[in-house]
Every structure is written in structure tokens, then in C-alpha cells.
Design a protein around this motif. Structure first.
Motif, short mmCIF file in Angstrom:
data_model
loop_
_atom_site.label_atom_id
_atom_site.label_comp_id
_atom_site.label_asym_id
_atom_site.label_seq_id
_atom_site.Cartn_x
_atom_site.Cartn_y
_atom_site.Cartn_z
N GLU A 1 0.83 -1.21 0.00
CA GLU A 1 0.00 0.00 0.00
C GLU A 1 0.87 1.26 0.00
N GLN A 2 1.93 1.24 0.80
CA GLN A 2 2.80 2.42 0.89
C GLN A 2 3.49 2.68 -0.45
N SER A 3 3.90 1.63 -1.13
CA SER A 3 4.57 1.80 -2.43
C SER A 3 3.62 2.35 -3.48
N ARG A 4 2.36 1.93 -3.43
CA ARG A 4 1.38 2.49 -4.36
C ARG A 4 1.22 3.99 -4.14
N GLN A 5 1.20 4.40 -2.88
CA GLN A 5 1.06 5.83 -2.58
C GLN A 5 2.28 6.62 -3.04
N GLN A 6 3.45 5.98 -3.07
CA GLN A 6 4.67 6.65 -3.51
C GLN A 6 4.80 6.70 -5.03
N GLY A 7 3.92 6.02 -5.73
CA GLY A 7 4.04 5.97 -7.18
C GLY A 7 5.06 4.96 -7.66
N VAL A 8 5.38 3.96 -6.82
CA VAL A 8 6.33 2.92 -7.21
C VAL A 8 5.71 2.07 -8.33
N ASN A 9 6.51 1.72 -9.32
CA ASN A 9 6.03 0.91 -10.44
C ASN A 9 6.35 -0.57 -10.29
N TRP A 10 7.52 -0.89 -9.69
CA TRP A 10 7.95 -2.27 -9.52
C TRP A 10 8.45 -2.47 -8.09
N LEU A 11 8.08 -3.62 -7.51
CA LEU A 11 8.41 -3.88 -6.10
C LEU A 11 9.01 -5.27 -5.95
N LEU A 12 10.01 -5.39 -5.09
CA LEU A 12 10.66 -6.67 -4.82
C LEU A 12 10.84 -6.83 -3.32
N PHE A 13 10.40 -7.96 -2.78
CA PHE A 13 10.60 -8.28 -1.36
C PHE A 13 11.79 -9.23 -1.24
N LEU A 14 12.77 -8.84 -0.43
CA LEU A 14 13.95 -9.66 -0.21
C LEU A 14 14.26 -9.75 1.27
N ASP A 15 15.14 -10.69 1.63
CA ASP A 15 15.77 -10.70 2.94
C ASP A 15 17.15 -10.06 2.79
N ILE A 16 17.80 -9.77 3.91
CA ILE A 16 19.10 -9.10 3.84
C ILE A 16 20.19 -10.04 3.34
N ASP A 17 19.95 -11.33 3.33
CA ASP A 17 20.94 -12.25 2.76
C ASP A 17 20.61 -12.61 1.31
N GLU A 18 19.74 -11.82 0.67
CA GLU A 18 19.35 -12.05 -0.72
C GLU A 18 19.71 -10.83 -1.56
N PHE A 19 20.32 -11.09 -2.72
CA PHE A 19 20.84 -10.01 -3.57
C PHE A 19 20.34 -10.21 -5.00
N TRP A 20 19.53 -9.26 -5.50
CA TRP A 20 19.12 -9.31 -6.91
C TRP A 20 20.35 -9.04 -7.77
N THR A 21 20.61 -9.91 -8.75
CA THR A 21 21.85 -9.81 -9.52
C THR A 21 21.62 -10.18 -10.98
N PRO A 22 22.06 -9.32 -11.92
CA PRO A 22 22.02 -9.70 -13.34
C PRO A 22 23.22 -10.58 -13.67
N ASN A 23 23.04 -11.52 -14.56
CA ASN A 23 24.10 -12.47 -14.86
C ASN A 23 25.32 -11.79 -15.48
N ASP A 24 25.11 -10.69 -16.22
CA ASP A 24 26.26 -10.00 -16.81
C ASP A 24 26.89 -9.00 -15.86
N PHE A 25 26.33 -8.85 -14.68
CA PHE A 25 26.83 -7.95 -13.63
C PHE A 25 26.92 -6.50 -14.12
N ALA A 26 26.07 -6.16 -15.08
CA ALA A 26 26.12 -4.81 -15.64
C ALA A 26 24.74 -4.22 -15.84
N THR A 27 23.76 -5.05 -16.18
CA THR A 27 22.44 -4.55 -16.53
C THR A 27 21.70 -4.03 -15.31
#
Length: 464
Positions: A108-134
Motif C-alpha cells: 500500500e505504501q509503495s502504491r502511494q509513492q508511485g512505485v512501479n515495480w516492487l521486490l521483497f527480499l531478505d538481507i541475505d538475498e541479492f538481486w543480480t544480473p548475470n552479466d553484472f552490468a544490466t
């Protein structure tokens, strides 16, 4: 270098619409409990790869997490945090689902901020592109090729344990594939029925994608897990640092999940490291990209000057590890012996086979779905990289013969509820639910109509 993401920005005021021509706003959210020594690296990583907003919910924390996040926020106002200890005042049935409640509030808070994309993670989880650049925005634009935003599922890549505690992400580290996943999802134009820890429940018309842009396939029994056929390295993934090092693995047994009060937790049957398994996969990111990343990380941490804030927290983690070893060993003389033996497997404290001959094997509550390690092939570039990146090689520890299950999904399906409605008119726009309504729906209540029970089971695409 993703410099644009590392400069402080001014966030969009609540409720202010964004122009269609503007770059989509990406946000990552986490719930943290005693994660002080790890927060700065985690924040840097996601700023580096283009996330615009970062929000951390702190609960039942006794370390310097708040001080670290406050220090970061002084230079990077797009990084925010709040305490959610108030959830402990709720009925136990609600407070036990702390992460889900926090995520529903964040939706709900992200909708109010105008966020378009949301991801829930833990602190031991890291979103990573395979080419480490994108960056994450370019990744989404490339993945949703038809221009229609759809949820994108990212598999866990479970990093093997390092020798030295508090080792940052390293090029050349080994990992194992897991069926567990996390989902980056759009907030506009799709029907989000209920939040869950790994994968939300969407309306039947929504088709989640994998990180290569193909329709995602899910396990028939566990609707938040990937099917066996989907378990392949893809264009982006979630690095799950579930072991870090042996000391941190042991200490984790006394920390528990954010939704738990402090108690001994032995639900991970074995420690897997670079020294006790055959490594099939490694993170061989392009050298130049990783070198730039590591340099920017060093500058980021140096500028924050937080070492004095987390020195005691690191010492506490190592002390907790020693205490956990004593406590787990004490369980060897109790009815919990089998679980304790499994937890110690792969560590220097592992019980020798002669002592365990009569002990039955321990199975994870969730089917492991991890690839069986095979001897590493010649897939590495000839760069002389030290693959045991945590430090010098030590005498071998007992081998972990079979794959270790990743941590079980924390939000089981509620057997009281039925299937989701799938006959919504296609011309009817999706109506956003408030975070409170989403939370009630997850728990199986619907104030408007008791006969229309909210669902906790898989939607139609989950069962294919």
C-alpha cells in the motif's frame, strides 16, 4: 558503474502521478532482525543495480541496525527504515506472520509513492544480473518484450559458505541452484490478490515470467517453488547467502527469523561450503564489471564510516556462534539428537559416521529441489582466480553427501480457504486492495462477504 543510482535522489511525494515518459520507479523492501553488519553491503548492491528506493522494516532487533540505516539515510535519503515491533502487540495468529503483514503494508505504501515495480527480499538475498552490468530497469524492459508488465520470478542461487566470516560477495564463489524464488512484480495494471513471502498470488489473467522472459512454471505441490524444468541459470537471479561462513551459519541458529522470538533454530540440515561439496556452478561475472563494483563498494563503505557501529555486532555474532555450538551439541543427548546431527553436518563439529549409524536421516519439510553437485567442469576462465575466496585452504571437513534444502517457505497454504475467483470480467480494471485488506485476505477473512473466502492456495497458472 551505475553512478546514477548511487547519488542521493529526491523521492516522489506521496500521491504524485508519474509521467508515462518517466523511468519506472523500482523499490526493494526487506524485514531485518539483527542484520547490522550486513546492511550496508546489501544497500550498496541494490543501489548499484538501479533500485530507486530501499525500505527496511526492523523488528526485534538488539544490534546497531537502526544506527547503520540512519547513517546511510543521511547521505542517501532514498534509503529509509522503520520499526515494526507494534506487530508483536497483535493477536499471535497475526504476529506470527510478521513478514506478510509488513509486505502488505509496504504494498500500500509503495502504491502511494508511485512505485512501479516492487521486490521483497531478505538481507541475505541479492538481486543480480548475470552479466553484472544490466540495471534493473533495463532488465525489465528487455524481459517484458511485449511492453505489458508481468511479474518476473528469480531463482535462488545459494552461495556456498566461505572460509572467513563477514566476507562480501566475491567473483568466483560457488553456488547451487534452488527451486525457491523471489518475484519482482509491477504494481500497475495487474490483479494482486495476496502478498506472500516468495511469490504473491495474482489474478488468473496474470502470467508470471522467468528471468529469461518465458512463462514461469511452478511446482505442482508447492505453488511458491519453481518446477524442476525451470531450474536453470538465467539472465538474473537472487544470490542467497544462506551460509556465509561456518561461524555465521552456527550463529544463525540462535537468531531465528524476524517472525520468531530468539530460540535455537536447527531447520537447516547441514553446512555446505567450498570445501565440502563438489562445485558445479560459480559466479564468474565479467572481471571489469566486478572490479568496478568492488571498488565502488569499498568507497561506499569508507564514506559511511560505519565500522565503529558494527564492530560489537560482529563480535556478538561470533560469540553467538560459540554458544550455538555448545547448545546444539547438548541436543545430541536429547530426543533432538537426529536434528542436531543433521544441523552439524559439514561443519568442523560434525558427528562422525560411527556415532550416527543408528540415527535416521533428516528430511527437509520442503523437497530440496537442489541440483546434485557434480565435479566442476572446465567452465572457469583461465584467470588464476582463487575459488576458495574466503581464505587459505584448511584441512577438509566431513563431506556433505546430498544436497541441502534451502530454508523452507515460511507461509504455508491455509487449508481453510478455497480456490481464487477466476471469472472476473476481463474489462473490469483491477481494484487495488489496502495493505490491511490484503493481510486479512491472506489470513482467510473477508469483511465484505463471508462466502467469498480469500485464497491461500495456488492460482491457475501455479498448477500448470
Amino acid at each position: 558503474m551505475h553512478g546514477y543510482s548511487l547519488f542521493p535522489i529526491t523521492t516522489m511525494p506521496h500521491g504524485v502521478p508519474r509521467s508515462p515518459g518517466m523511468k519506472p520507479l523500482f523499490k526493494v523492501c526487506a524485514v531485518a532482525k539483527d542484520e547490522g553488519p550486513y546492511l550496508a553491503e546489501w544497500v550498496f548492491h541494490h543501489l548499484h543495480f538501479g533500485f530507486d528506493l530501499i525500505h527496511v522494516y526492523i523488528n526485534r532487533t538488539s544490534d546497531a541496525s537502526a544506527a547503520v540505516l540512519e547513517r546511510i539515510g543521511q547521505s542517501y535519503p532514498q534509503v529509509t527504515f522503520e520499526f515494526i515491533d507494534w506487530i508483536d502487540l497483535c493477536d499471535p495468529g497475526v504476529s506470527a506472520k510478521l513478514q506478510t503483514v509488513a509486505y502488505a503494508k509496504e504494498l500500500e505504501q509503495s502504491r502511494q509513492q508511485g512505485v512501479n515495480w516492487l521486490l521483497f527480499l531478505d538481507i541475505d538475498e541479492f538481486w543480480t544480473p548475470n552479466d553484472f552490468a544490466t540495471s534493473v530497469d533495463r532488465f525489465v524492459a528487455r524481459t517484458c518484450v511485449d511492453g505489458r508488465p508481468q511479474p518476473i520470478c528469480h531463482l535462488w542461487h545459494c552461495e556456498l559458505g566461505q572460509h572467513a566470516p563477514f566476507t562480501p560477495l566475491q567473483r568466483g564463489a560457488g553456488y547451487e541452484l534452488s527451486s525457491h524464488l523471489k518475484t519482482l512484480f509491477p504494481l500497475d495494471g495487474i490483479d494482486i490478490r495476496h502478498v506472500r513471502v516468495h511469490h504473491p498470488i495474482f489474478g488468473a489473467e496474470v502470467t508470471p515470467l522467468d528471468a529469461d522472459g518465458a512463462p514461469m512454471t511452478f511446482d505442482e505441490q508447492q505453488s511458491e517453488l519453481a518446477s524442476r524444468s525451470a531450474m536453470k541459470p538465467k539472465s538474473a537471479y537472487i544470490i542467497h547467502r544462506m551460509y556465509r561462513s561456518e561461524q555465521e551459519y552456527m550463529a544463525l541458529s540462535l537468531r531465528g527469523r524476524p517472525s520468531q522470538r530468539r530460540r535455537l533454530k536447527m531447520n537447516r540440515p547441514g553446512y555446505r561450503s567450498h570445501r565440502n561439496v563438489s562445485i558445479r556452478y560459480r559466479f564468474f561475472w565479467p572481471e571489469e564489471e566486478y572490479r568496478d563494483y568492488a571498488l565502488q563498494r569499498e568507497r561506499f563503505l569508507a564514506a559511511l564510516d560505519i565500522e565503529s557501529l558494527i564492530t560489537q555486532d560482529k563480535a556478538d555474532i561470533l560469540a553467538r556462534a560459540r554458544r550455538a555450538v555448545r547448545m546444539v551439541k547438548e541436543r545430541l543427548e536429547t530426543p533432538e539428537r537426529t536434528q542436531a546431527i543433521a544441523f552439524l553436518r559439514g561443519t568442523r563439529h560434525a558427528v562422525v559416521e560411527a556415532e550416527t549409524a543408528s540415527a535416521p536421516s533428516v528430511k527437509s519439510p520442503v523437497e530440496p529441489m537442489l541440483d546434485t553437485p557434480v565435479p566442476a567442469q572446465a567452465t572457469a576462465p583461465s584467470s588464476g582466480t582463487n575459488h576458495d575466496v574466503g581464505g587459505a585452504e584448511k584441512p577438509p571437513v566431513p563431506s556433505v553427501e546430498s544436497p541441502v534444502a534451502a530454508e523452507p517457505i515460511q507461509t504455508p497454504v491455509d487449508p481453510r480457504v478455497g480456490e481464487p475467483e477466476t471469472n472476473l470480467p476481463s474489462t473490469q480494471p483491477a481494484r487495488p486492495h489496502s495493505w490491511f485488506m490484503v493481510m486479512l485476505g491472506w489470513l482467510g477473512f473477508s469483511p465484505g462477504d463471508a462466502s467469498q473466502r480469500a485464497t491461500g492456495s495456488a492460482s491457475e497458472y501455479d498448477r500448470r
